[in-house]
Design a protein around this motif. Structure first.
Motif, PDB file in Angstrom:
ATOM      1  N   THR A   1      62.272  23.337  19.991  1.00 13.43           N
ATOM      2  CA  THR A   1      62.062  24.450  20.910  1.00 13.43           C
ATOM      3  C   THR A   1      63.032  25.587  20.683  1.00 13.43           C
ATOM      4  O   THR A   1      64.105  25.411  20.078  1.00 13.43           O
TER       5      THR A   1
ATOM      6  N   PRO B   1      55.230  28.048  31.220  1.00 13.09           N
ATOM      7  CA  PRO B   1      55.918  26.769  31.446  1.00 13.09           C
ATOM      8  C   PRO B   1      55.121  25.781  32.294  1.00 13.09           C
ATOM      9  O   PRO B   1      55.212  24.568  32.066  1.00 13.09           O
TER      10      PRO B   1
ATOM     11  N   GLN C   1      64.576  26.840  33.158  1.00 15.38           N
ATOM     12  CA  GLN C   1      63.328  26.239  33.640  1.00 15.38           C
ATOM     13  C   GLN C   1      62.742  25.281  32.608  1.00 15.38           C
ATOM     14  O   GLN C   1      62.243  24.211  32.954  1.00 15.38           O
ATOM     15  N   LEU C   2      62.808  25.687  31.331  1.00 20.94           N
ATOM     16  CA  LEU C   2      62.262  24.824  30.274  1.00 20.94           C
ATOM     17  C   LEU C   2      63.010  23.496  30.201  1.00 20.94           C
ATOM     18  O   LEU C   2      62.403  22.427  30.046  1.00 20.94           O
TER      19      LEU C   2
ATOM     20  N   GLY D   1      63.189  30.436  24.801  1.00 17.73           N
ATOM     21  CA  GLY D   1      62.165  31.107  25.582  1.00 17.73           C
ATOM     22  C   GLY D   1      61.535  32.212  24.758  1.00 17.73           C
ATOM     23  O   GLY D   1      61.730  32.280  23.543  1.00 17.73           O
ATOM     24  N   MET D   2      60.829  33.071  25.425  1.00 19.42           N
ATOM     25  CA  MET D   2      60.153  34.173  24.746  1.00 19.42           C
ATOM     26  C   MET D   2      61.000  35.438  24.677  1.00 19.42           C
ATOM     27  O   MET D   2      61.183  36.016  23.612  1.00 19.42           O
TER      28      MET D   2
ATOM     29  N   GLU E   1      65.440  31.913  30.310  1.00 15.66           N
ATOM     30  CA  GLU E   1      64.209  31.145  30.474  1.00 15.66           C
ATOM     31  C   GLU E   1      64.436  29.661  30.185  1.00 15.66           C
ATOM     32  O   GLU E   1      63.658  28.807  30.633  1.00 15.66           O
ATOM     33  N   PHE E   2      65.473  29.365  29.444  1.00 16.55           N
ATOM     34  CA  PHE E   2      65.719  27.984  29.037  1.00 16.55           C
ATOM     35  C   PHE E   2      66.034  27.074  30.215  1.00 16.55           C
ATOM     36  O   PHE E   2      65.765  25.865  30.159  1.00 16.55           O
TER      37      PHE E   2
ATOM     38  N   VAL F   1      65.627  33.222  21.137  1.00 15.69           N
ATOM     39  CA  VAL F   1      64.344  33.432  21.801  1.00 15.69           C
ATOM     40  C   VAL F   1      63.326  33.888  20.760  1.00 15.69           C
ATOM     41  O   VAL F   1      63.686  34.258  19.635  1.00 15.69           O
TER      42      VAL F   1
ATOM     43  N   LEU G   1      55.910  28.598  25.275  1.00 19.59           N
ATOM     44  CA  LEU G   1      57.020  28.695  26.216  1.00 19.59           C
ATOM     45  C   LEU G   1      56.782  29.756  27.275  1.00 19.59           C
ATOM     46  O   LEU G   1      57.462  29.768  28.312  1.00 19.59           O
ATOM     47  N   SER G   2      55.826  30.648  27.041  1.00 23.78           N
ATOM     48  CA  SER G   2      55.541  31.732  27.994  1.00 23.78           C
ATOM     49  C   SER G   2      54.779  31.243  29.214  1.00 23.78           C
ATOM     50  O   SER G   2      54.654  31.966  30.202  1.00 23.78           O
TER      51      SER G   2
END
Length: 333
Positions: free
Chosen positions: A141, A114, A153-154, A144-145, A150-151, A172, A111-112
């Protein structure tokens, strides 16, 4: 509600899965997930992986095989080998928070990066197995990290691909299994995901399950791991909640039979009594929070060094243990 049994490395192998289905699942688990395999350059599987995936060891059991890799070619090769064995549903592990895994940019570590993750999906969906829907892919999933934001964008990346489902553990990587799941991000996934969304995280009791259903009435699938391992009868409580057929039994009576089946099956395949006892202690760690009046027996189980000590401690436990319905449960080492 669809109910899935989460994979837990070293615990939910085929011996455990078969025993669980016989004593507790009884057709009420909609899907079991095989703990992750890590494909390598030799295009083969380890003896343990082959044994765990052998169709003869997974009869009459809906199964998805979890894969952990960041290499599209290795994933495709593994998918082909599994398809030849008859497996048509795979799951990509993007949730494992282990430091050694993350350092290799696998599991949650993937996930770091993308952009690389997006390219990975683009490549595997060009393969005929996924492009022609011969093999279905689900993704497990985290958010994120480092930060839950961050989610966003994921999720944009995930929405570009036709997954069987997106299984979200709303923590995370740096959380590991601490802190509380960020339920607001699961709500966001329900609203914005183009793929079906499954919830995973901290459903340990029937009270947890009821609270989840009350907050997310539109959710139609959940994945449970530690809750089923700690309290195998939780599936019966859920079945009753969902008006499915539930079999009533004395919890400790069935649990003893369940324990004995797993214990003796491990003895057949593992080298040395100590290895078997170590495997059983892992199960007891998850079961301990669900019982009262058995601290001394649990301590003896934890300290047992051979079969005689272990079996005596188990006998003592079942002579005095009282399962207690709890509102919440915490697992602490």
């Amino acid at each position: 509600m669809k109910i899935y049994f989460a994979p837990l490395e070293g615990v939910t192998g085929h011996i455990y899965r078969n025993a669980y289905e016989e004593f507790y699942g009884k057709g009420r688990i909609d899907k079991y997930f095989v703990p992750f395999i890590s494909p390598n350059q030799t295009n083969g599987f380890t003896a343990r992986e082959q044994r765990d995936m052998n169709p003869d060891n997974n009869v009459n059991m809906p199964l998805a095989v979890q894969i952990m890799t960041n290499c599209a070619d290795l994933f495709i090769n593994a998918a082909r080998l599994l398809y030849e064995k008859g497996y048509t549903e795979l799951n990509l592990n993007l949730g494992c928070p282990s430091g050694t895994v993350v350092a290799k940019k696998r599991g949650a570590g993937f996930l770091s990066v993308p952009d690389e993750l997006d390219e990975f999906f683009a490549q595997i969906y060009e393969n005929e197995l996924l492009a022609d829907k011969k093999v279905k892919l689900s993704v497990k999933t985290r958010l994120g990290m480092e930060e839950p934001e961050e989610f966003d964008q994921l999720l944009d990346i995930y929405n570009r691909y036709p997954f069987e489902e997106l299984i979200l553990h709303p923590r995370v990587q740096k959380d590991y299994y601490k802190n509380k799941p960020r339920l607001e991000y699961f709500e966001k996934a329900l609203e914005k995901s183009t793929n079906p969304v499954c919830y995973n995280g901290d459903l340990f009791t029937i009270a947890d399950y009821r609270r989840f259903k009350e907050r997310f009435p539109s959710a139609d699938r959940v994945m449970i791991g530690r809750g089923f391992i700690g309290n195998p009868a939780l599936i019966e409580q859920i079945a009753t909640e969902e008006s499915r057929t539930a079999t009533t039994h004395e919890d400790t009576t069935c649990l003893r039979q369940f324990h004995d089946r797993i214990y003796h099956e491990y003895l057949k395949i593992m080298s040395g009594d100590k290895n078997t006892i170590h495997k059983m202690k892992e199960l007891w760690f998850y079961q301990k929070p669900y019982f009262d009046n058995a601290d001394k027996a649990f301590k003896k189980i934890r300290k047992s060094r051979n079969m005689a000590e272990y079996e005596a401690a188990v006998q003592e436990f079942f002579a005095q243990a009282v399962p207690t319905e709890r509102d919440t449960v915490q697992f602490t080492k």
